[in-house]
Design a protein around this motif. Sequence first.
Motif, PDB file in Angstrom:
ATOM      1  N   TRP A  82     -59.427 -14.903 133.356  1.00 54.32           N
ATOM      2  CA  TRP A  82     -60.170 -14.992 132.107  1.00 54.32           C
ATOM      3  C   TRP A  82     -59.211 -15.093 130.927  1.00 54.32           C
ATOM      4  CZ3 TRP A  82     -59.112 -11.218 128.571  1.00 54.32           C
ATOM      5  CH2 TRP A  82     -58.541 -10.044 129.055  1.00 54.32           C
ATOM      6  N   ALA A  83     -59.747 -15.618 129.838  1.00 56.25           N
ATOM      7  CA  ALA A  83     -58.987 -15.717 128.588  1.00 56.25           C
ATOM      8  C   ALA A  83     -59.960 -15.510 127.443  1.00 56.25           C
ATOM      9  CB  ALA A  83     -58.336 -17.084 128.473  1.00 56.25           C
ATOM     10  N   GLU A  84     -59.448 -15.013 126.327  1.00 58.89           N
ATOM     11  CA  GLU A  84     -60.265 -14.872 125.129  1.00 58.89           C
ATOM     12  C   GLU A  84     -59.577 -15.525 123.947  1.00 58.89           C
ATOM     13  OE1 GLU A  84     -62.872 -10.880 126.017  1.00 58.89           O
ATOM     14  OE2 GLU A  84     -61.190 -10.712 124.622  1.00 58.89           O
ATOM     15  N   ILE A  85     -60.397 -16.155 123.121  1.00 58.36           N
ATOM     16  CA  ILE A  85     -59.961 -16.770 121.876  1.00 58.36           C
ATOM     17  C   ILE A  85     -60.703 -16.063 120.762  1.00 58.36           C
ATOM     18  CG2 ILE A  85     -59.934 -18.906 120.510  1.00 58.36           C
ATOM     19  CD1 ILE A  85     -58.135 -18.998 123.012  1.00 58.36           C
ATOM     20  N   GLU A  86     -59.996 -15.532 119.782  1.00 57.18           N
ATOM     21  CA  GLU A  86     -60.636 -14.868 118.649  1.00 57.18           C
ATOM     22  C   GLU A  86     -61.624 -15.831 117.985  1.00 57.18           C
ATOM     23  OE1 GLU A  86     -60.502 -11.748 117.551  1.00 57.18           O
ATOM     24  OE2 GLU A  86     -59.113 -11.200 119.142  1.00 57.18           O
ATOM     25  N   ALA A  87     -62.804 -15.338 117.654  1.00 52.16           N
ATOM     26  CA  ALA A  87     -63.842 -16.183 117.063  1.00 52.16           C
ATOM     27  C   ALA A  87     -63.667 -16.372 115.562  1.00 52.16           C
ATOM     28  CB  ALA A  87     -65.219 -15.601 117.354  1.00 52.16           C
ATOM     29  N   THR A  88     -62.736 -15.668 114.955  1.00 53.25           N
ATOM     30  CA  THR A  88     -62.460 -15.849 113.527  1.00 53.25           C
ATOM     31  C   THR A  88     -61.019 -16.275 113.352  1.00 53.25           C
ATOM     32  OG1 THR A  88     -61.875 -13.522 113.286  1.00 53.25           O
ATOM     33  CG2 THR A  88     -64.152 -14.127 112.791  1.00 53.25           C
ATOM     34  N   ASP A  89     -60.808 -17.068 112.323  1.00 55.23           N
ATOM     35  CA  ASP A  89     -59.438 -17.465 112.041  1.00 55.23           C
ATOM     36  C   ASP A  89     -58.746 -16.372 111.225  1.00 55.23           C
ATOM     37  OD1 ASP A  89     -60.019 -17.762 109.316  1.00 55.23           O
ATOM     38  OD2 ASP A  89     -60.371 -19.902 109.476  1.00 55.23           O
ATOM     39  N   PRO A  90     -57.440 -16.477 110.991  1.00 53.74           N
ATOM     40  CA  PRO A  90     -56.737 -15.426 110.262  1.00 53.74           C
ATOM     41  C   PRO A  90     -57.298 -15.154 108.860  1.00 53.74           C
ATOM     42  CG  PRO A  90     -55.174 -16.869 111.348  1.00 53.74           C
ATOM     43  CD  PRO A  90     -56.546 -17.484 111.514  1.00 53.74           C
ATOM     44  N   GLY A  92     -60.428 -15.002 108.222  1.00 58.29           N
ATOM     45  CA  GLY A  92     -61.683 -14.290 108.389  1.00 58.29           C
ATOM     46  C   GLY A  92     -62.907 -15.157 108.555  1.00 58.29           C
ATOM     47  N   ALA A  93     -62.762 -16.473 108.493  1.00 57.95           N
ATOM     48  CA  ALA A  93     -63.914 -17.359 108.652  1.00 57.95           C
ATOM     49  C   ALA A  93     -64.279 -17.495 110.121  1.00 57.95           C
ATOM     50  CB  ALA A  93     -63.586 -18.745 108.072  1.00 57.95           C
ATOM     51  N   THR A  94     -65.555 -17.645 110.403  1.00 56.96           N
ATOM     52  CA  THR A  94     -66.005 -17.865 111.775  1.00 56.96           C
ATOM     53  C   THR A  94     -66.087 -19.349 112.047  1.00 56.96           C
ATOM     54  OG1 THR A  94     -68.291 -17.730 111.072  1.00 56.96           O
ATOM     55  CG2 THR A  94     -67.304 -15.717 111.939  1.00 56.96           C
ATOM     56  N   PRO A  95     -66.073 -19.734 113.305  1.00 60.92           N
ATOM     57  CA  PRO A  95     -66.098 -21.162 113.647  1.00 60.92           C
ATOM     58  C   PRO A  95     -67.384 -21.828 113.229  1.00 60.92           C
ATOM     59  CG  PRO A  95     -66.218 -19.802 115.636  1.00 60.92           C
ATOM     60  CD  PRO A  95     -66.069 -18.895 114.460  1.00 60.92           C
TER      61      PRO A  95
END
Length: 95
Positions: A82-90, A92-95
């Motif tokens: 498994w892998a995880e990618i943060e859903a917010t950028d540095p 603080g915005a969400t995709p």
Amino acid sequence: MSSPTTRATAIASMLTTALGAPQDKNDTHAVRIEPTESALRISAPVPATLSAAATRDVLDFLLSVADRFGHDVPHDGPSVIWAEIEATDPGGATP
């Protein structure tokens, strides 16, 4: 920097190729992308026939592209990478 969705899709594609796993949501052996509260989690069952060298290659790839990753090896079922990618950028915005 690529969006979290783009990064997760790229990881899922690589796992599909490396593990020979489908991306069909109805298949129990499929590569999956699932949202959590703070990340996109990509997971795939590892075939028992995958060599140790191929497993290392997959984990090395994840080390270079994922925010977190791992290899769960239960006693009574298939292992899962498994892998995880943060859903917010540095910022603080969400995709």
